[in-house]
Every structure is written in structure tokens, then in C-alpha cells.
Motif scaffolding. Sequence first.
Motif, PDB file in Angstrom:
ATOM      1  N   VAL A   1      -8.636 120.453  13.424  1.00  0.00           N
ATOM      2  CA  VAL A   1      -9.061 120.421  14.828  1.00  0.00           C
ATOM      3  C   VAL A   1     -10.297 121.286  15.037  1.00  0.00           C
ATOM      4  O   VAL A   1     -11.189 120.931  15.807  1.00  0.00           O
TER       5      VAL A   1
ATOM      6  N   LEU B   1     -12.018 117.365  19.340  1.00  0.00           N
ATOM      7  CA  LEU B   1     -10.811 117.712  20.099  1.00  0.00           C
ATOM      8  C   LEU B   1     -10.770 119.211  20.428  1.00  0.00           C
ATOM      9  O   LEU B   1     -10.161 119.620  21.421  1.00  0.00           O
TER      10      LEU B   1
ATOM     11  N   TYR C   1      -7.110 125.243  21.134  1.00  0.00           N
ATOM     12  CA  TYR C   1      -6.655 125.001  19.758  1.00  0.00           C
ATOM     13  C   TYR C   1      -6.500 126.311  18.999  1.00  0.00           C
ATOM     14  O   TYR C   1      -7.078 127.339  19.377  1.00  0.00           O
TER      15      TYR C   1
ATOM     16  N   ASP D   1      -4.693 124.538  13.393  1.00  0.00           N
ATOM     17  CA  ASP D   1      -4.116 123.266  13.851  1.00  0.00           C
ATOM     18  C   ASP D   1      -4.656 122.094  13.024  1.00  0.00           C
ATOM     19  O   ASP D   1      -5.852 122.037  12.719  1.00  0.00           O
TER      20      ASP D   1
ATOM     21  N   GLY E   1      -4.804 117.755  12.952  1.00  0.00           N
ATOM     22  CA  GLY E   1      -4.670 116.559  13.778  1.00  0.00           C
ATOM     23  C   GLY E   1      -4.418 115.341  12.908  1.00  0.00           C
ATOM     24  O   GLY E   1      -4.763 115.333  11.719  1.00  0.00           O
TER      25      GLY E   1
ATOM     26  N   VAL F   1      -1.185 118.026  15.789  1.00  0.00           N
ATOM     27  CA  VAL F   1      -1.456 117.410  17.088  1.00  0.00           C
ATOM     28  C   VAL F   1      -1.970 115.979  16.933  1.00  0.00           C
ATOM     29  O   VAL F   1      -2.408 115.572  15.856  1.00  0.00           O
ATOM     30  N   ALA F   2      -1.916 115.250  18.046  1.00  0.00           N
ATOM     31  CA  ALA F   2      -2.472 113.904  18.090  1.00  0.00           C
ATOM     32  C   ALA F   2      -2.950 113.649  19.506  1.00  0.00           C
ATOM     33  O   ALA F   2      -2.517 114.335  20.449  1.00  0.00           O
ATOM     34  N   GLU F   3      -3.843 112.654  19.655  1.00  0.00           N
ATOM     35  CA  GLU F   3      -4.411 112.366  20.980  1.00  0.00           C
ATOM     36  C   GLU F   3      -4.428 110.860  21.247  1.00  0.00           C
ATOM     37  O   GLU F   3      -5.477 110.278  21.477  1.00  0.00           O
TER      38      GLU F   3
ATOM     39  N   LEU G   1      -2.171 114.645  24.938  1.00  0.00           N
ATOM     40  CA  LEU G   1      -2.141 115.620  23.845  1.00  0.00           C
ATOM     41  C   LEU G   1      -0.689 115.749  23.394  1.00  0.00           C
ATOM     42  O   LEU G   1       0.183 116.119  24.185  1.00  0.00           O
TER      43      LEU G   1
END
Length: 171
Positions: free
Chosen positions: A72, A77, A83, A87, A89, A127-129, A161
Amino acid sequence: MTEFDLRPAEPADAPRIALWMAQPHVRRWWHQGWSVERWAQEIEQQAAGEHSTPYVAALDAQDFAYLELYRVRHDRLAEYYAYDDEDWGVHVAIGDATRVGRGLGRRLLGAVADTLLRTEPACTRVVAEPDIENTPSVRAFAAAGFVQHGELQLPEKTAVLMVRTRTAQEV
Ligand SMILES: CC(C)(COP(=O)(O)OP(=O)(O)OC[C@H]1O[C@@H](n2cnc3c(N)ncnc32)[C@H](O)[C@@H]1OP(=O)(O)O)[C@@H](O)C(=O)NCCC(=O)NCCS
């Protein structure tokens, strides 16, 4: 380790990845229905940098999904939430339309997040978006233990998010 085999994608995978990306159910959300040549170049570029690594996932020796695991801190992002430097992603696409909506995505995403948290002790969040309108994706991430942390207004979409945090058992 997990039921899935995850290996770094190579330029030789470009024909298959280009085919997956051209499928309407993927193209709709990824917008990367590029040529084989452009995908080969993309894979080489990612492999040479620190931002993101492309992977192909297989189940029972059959390749079925493309993933990008990204830092990230090197991604756009980073401009959109508080963040942490460690992290990770995840971007994911199951290329074969006959294999989506059968629980494969949630198992894959759960296995990827578990593996990242286990092998990267300094990482506490994956994480993902996904696009807020991409219900199958939001639901698959949720079923894999990712929790919704609000909406993000990205240039091309409103995203949710989604955050998978290290659990007490994993500390
Ligand atoms: C996103 C993706 C990886 C999810 O994997 P999957 O194997 O399809 O997901 P699962 O079967 O584990 O879960 C899908 C969930 O969405 C639900 N779902 C599927 N189609 C749906 C629809 N049209 N409307 C509402 N819900 C839907 C399923 O019921 C399931 O949720 P539930 O079990 O809570 O009811 C896969 O669909 C995919 O690759 N899609 C194309 C690319 C993409 O969108 N990538 C994500 C970008 S962030």
C-alpha cells in the motif's frame, strides 16, 4: 500449506491473463482488457519494481485466477486512508466465468490473507478496495474475514475499504 498453489506470474502467462481479463465479468471491474503484449510488459514491469507482484493461483494443478499483491505504501491507495507501512493490498480475478460464485474466491482470499499475515510478521492488515457496486467481490472479501471500513472516493469508482486484521489467534 493451503489448498491453493500461488506462483509469481511470468511473461509466458500473458496469453492466459489477457484472455481472463477480456472476459466480460472481469473486464467490467478491472478495465484491463489489454493485448497479450501489453500484459507481458505489465508483468515484467511489476516484477522489476517494488510496488506490486503478479501471481497466478492454481487449484488441483489448474490455473484459475490472477492476483496482484501490492505494498500500500507504494500504491495510490496510500492517499486514501491512514495506511500502515506494512499493509498489503490484494487485487483478484477468477478468469473462468464458470468458476465464479461457487465459494472459490472467498477461500482463495482467505488463504492469501492468512499466508501474508503468517509469513510477514510486521504486517497486521491486508486490505482491498472493491467497487461498492461489485457485490460478489465485497461479499467474497467479507466471507474471507475482511471487514468494511467505510467508502473511498477513488478517481474512477466509489470503493469499499475492506480490511483483514490479524486475529488474536494469529498474534
Ligand atoms: C470477486 C471474485 C474473486 C469473488 O470470487 P467468487 O468465487 O465469485 O466469490 P464467492 O463465490 O466466494 O462469493 C461470492 C458472493 O457474492 C454473491 N453474489 C454472486 N453474484 C451476485 C450478484 N449478482 N448479486 C449479489 N450477490 C452475488 C454470492 O452469493 C456470494 O455471497 P454469499 O455467499 O455471501 O451469498 C470473482 O467473482 C471474480 O474474480 N470476479 C471478477 C473480477 C472481480 O470482480 N475482481 C474483484 C475486483 S476488487
